[in-house]
Design an enzyme around this catalytic site. Structure first.
Site, PDB file in Angstrom:
ATOM      1  N   GLU A  75       9.614  -0.072 -13.291  1.00 23.48           N
ATOM      2  CA  GLU A  75      10.106  -0.038 -11.916  1.00 23.48           C
ATOM      3  C   GLU A  75      11.346  -0.923 -11.784  1.00 23.48           C
ATOM      4  O   GLU A  75      11.339  -2.079 -12.224  1.00 23.48           O
ATOM      5  CB  GLU A  75       9.017  -0.495 -10.948  1.00 23.48           C
ATOM      6  N   HIS A 101     -23.550   2.516  10.982  1.00 26.33           N
ATOM      7  CA  HIS A 101     -23.963   1.646   9.878  1.00 26.33           C
ATOM      8  C   HIS A 101     -24.938   2.382   8.967  1.00 26.33           C
ATOM      9  O   HIS A 101     -25.843   3.050   9.454  1.00 26.33           O
ATOM     10  CB  HIS A 101     -24.628   0.380  10.420  1.00 26.33           C
TER      11      HIS A 101
END
Length: 466
Positions: free
Chosen positions: A203, A445
């Site tokens: 990069e 949940h």
């Protein structure tokens, strides 16, 4: 099939085909000119869809080989059948593109096969299988983008490949160099790293995922390094040439310094994409382009030439399929006299590595640069019950909220299914929600989305489960 239409769309990708369908729904007679053998553009044919098929398949291989034993599942002699994996990918592509063709027939849209060239407002010349001249009230340019070339490096799609070539490698290379640490490079690098290749990412900048929040970038690099990927940051590739069965690369520090030689079986050039505007007759038609060869449009997606419009990767903004889709729908609605709206701060970006990374709105770096006062709420997946049950606890949710109004300004996630979880936060930004609004919303949940609620609570310094 007529030669006269209310709208001719040039390009059958996500932006183009969505615009065509929406325009047809609104009563327009529509044609779509597409030069590929199948509809869907780069995304469905050689981009988003096939890459996600390979990402999913390679994830399943790694999960079966390395992670199922944690759950008490024993699997012996796990191996790779690359031809079958590729066949699955090809079937996914075929089924999706066939689906678009079905939708065209359902909405009475003419698919005209060939390359469209604008001869001026209201006139499109098609060259190819369905060669003809078409007249229309409006023209929409939706030709998308193509891989950005790297000067001095020739892509042959055999040893030096673009993302297109990386989707069809016949064998797993022992080594692969990926030039570019953005979305595409990391995703395709992940595929081949999982399948057995030693992947090195080079990069130019000093970080991967340069457009994302800095914390996401840093953690992603640590996780991918742990998975076996190697990184050379702040480095530029000055040459690459095929030498027998390998590619020899010359690299040097981006800031200047001594060059080094690297060899790899395959080199993937993934430094970004550029708008596909060549050969469309834009110059002759008088359509204005900016300094990056993007079509210049106004707030209604109309160019400087009345009756010619543009959307997607050929105009300014993130080169994302869902951004193009939104613009396609809104542009068609505006053509029909309706009002349209796109909140570009509510366009998410997702990196489909594992874990995934997802982002919407502003990053911390952007807020600091703009002098905006903000609060941060973070919650790790290591404290989320569902993530623990999945044995998939890398990452976190981060919410950025205005320090005065509490309005959500940005959200950033790295973790399991981040690309799905981010949708809740996209909706929050679209409707101008506060972090308190999210914190007061009941989350089922046990779910991964509870991490979003906890991050929202953390903005006010009151998370429950950490």
């Amino acid at each position: 099939m007529t030669n006269t239409y209310n709208l001719i769309v040039i390009g059958g990708g996500p932006g183009g085909y969505v615009a065509a369908i929406r325009a047809a729904q609104l009563g327009m007679k529509v044609a779509c000119v597409e030069m590929r053998a199948a509809l869907g553009g780069t995304c469905l044919n050689v981009g988003c869809i096939p890459s996600k098929a390979l990402l999913t398949s390679s994830e399943k291989l790694v999960e079966t080989r390395d992670h199922l034993k944690v759950h008490g599942v024993k699997v012996d002699k796990v191996g790779l059948d690359l031809p079958t994996m590729m066949a699955h990918k090809d079937k996914v592509v075929k089924d999706n593109t066939a689906g678009i063709e079905f939708l065209f027939k359902k909405n009475k849209i003419d698919w005209i096969k060939g390359m469209g060239r604008i001869e001026g407002a209201g006139k499109v010349v098609v060259e190819g299988p369905d060669a003809k001249t078409l007249t229309t009230d409006k023209i929409l340019i939706a030709t998308g983008s193509e891989s950005m070339p790297l000067p001095g490096i020739t892509v042959d799609e055999k040893r030096i490949v673009s993302s297109t070539g990386a989707l069809v490698l016949p064998d797993v290379p022992k080594s692969m160099v990926v030039i570019g640490g953005g979305y595409i490079g990391l995703e395709m690098g992940s595929v081949w790293q999982r399948l057995g290749s030693q992947v090195t990412v080079i990069e130019f900048l000093d970080r991967i995922l340069p457009g994302m929040d800095g914390e996401i970038s840093k953690l992603m690099q640590r996780i991918l390094t742990k998975q076996g990927m190697q990184f050379k940051l702040g480095t530029k590739v000055t040459s690459a040439r095929t030498e027998g069965a390998q590619v020899a690369l010359t690299c040097e520090p981006a800031a200047g310094g001594e060059a080094e030689k690297i060899k790899a079986d395959i080199v993937l050039v993934a430094i970004g994409r550029r708008p596909f505007t060549e050969g469309l007759g834009l110059e002759k038609a008088g359509v204005a382009l900016d300094d990056r060869k993007r079509v210049v449009v106004d707030a209604h997606f109309e160019t400087n030439v009345k009756g010619i419009y543009a959307i997607g990767d050929v105009i300014a903004g993130p080169m994302l399929a869902h951004k193009a889709e939104e613009e396609g729908s809104v542009c068609a609605e505006m053509m029909a006299g309706q009002s349209g709206h796109i909140n570009y701060d509510a366009i998410p970006g997702v990196v489909y590595t594992w874990p995934e990374a997802a982002s919407v709105g502003k990053t911390e770096e952007q807020l600091k640069s703009a002098g905006v006062q903000y609060k941060v709420g973070k919650f790790p997946f290591s404290a989320n019950g569902r993530a623990r049950a999945m044995a998939d606890t890398d990452g976190f949710v981060k919410i950025l909220a205005d320090a005065t109004t509490d309005r959500v300004l940005g959200a950033h996630i790295i973790g399991p299914d981040a690309g799905t979880i981010i949708a809740e936060l996209v909706l929050a930004i679209e409707f101008g929600a506060s972090s308190e609004d999210i914190a007061r919303t009941s989350h089922a949940h046990p779910t991964l989305n509870e991490a979003v609620k906890e991050a929202a609570l953390a903005v006010d310094g009151r998370p429950i489960h950490i």
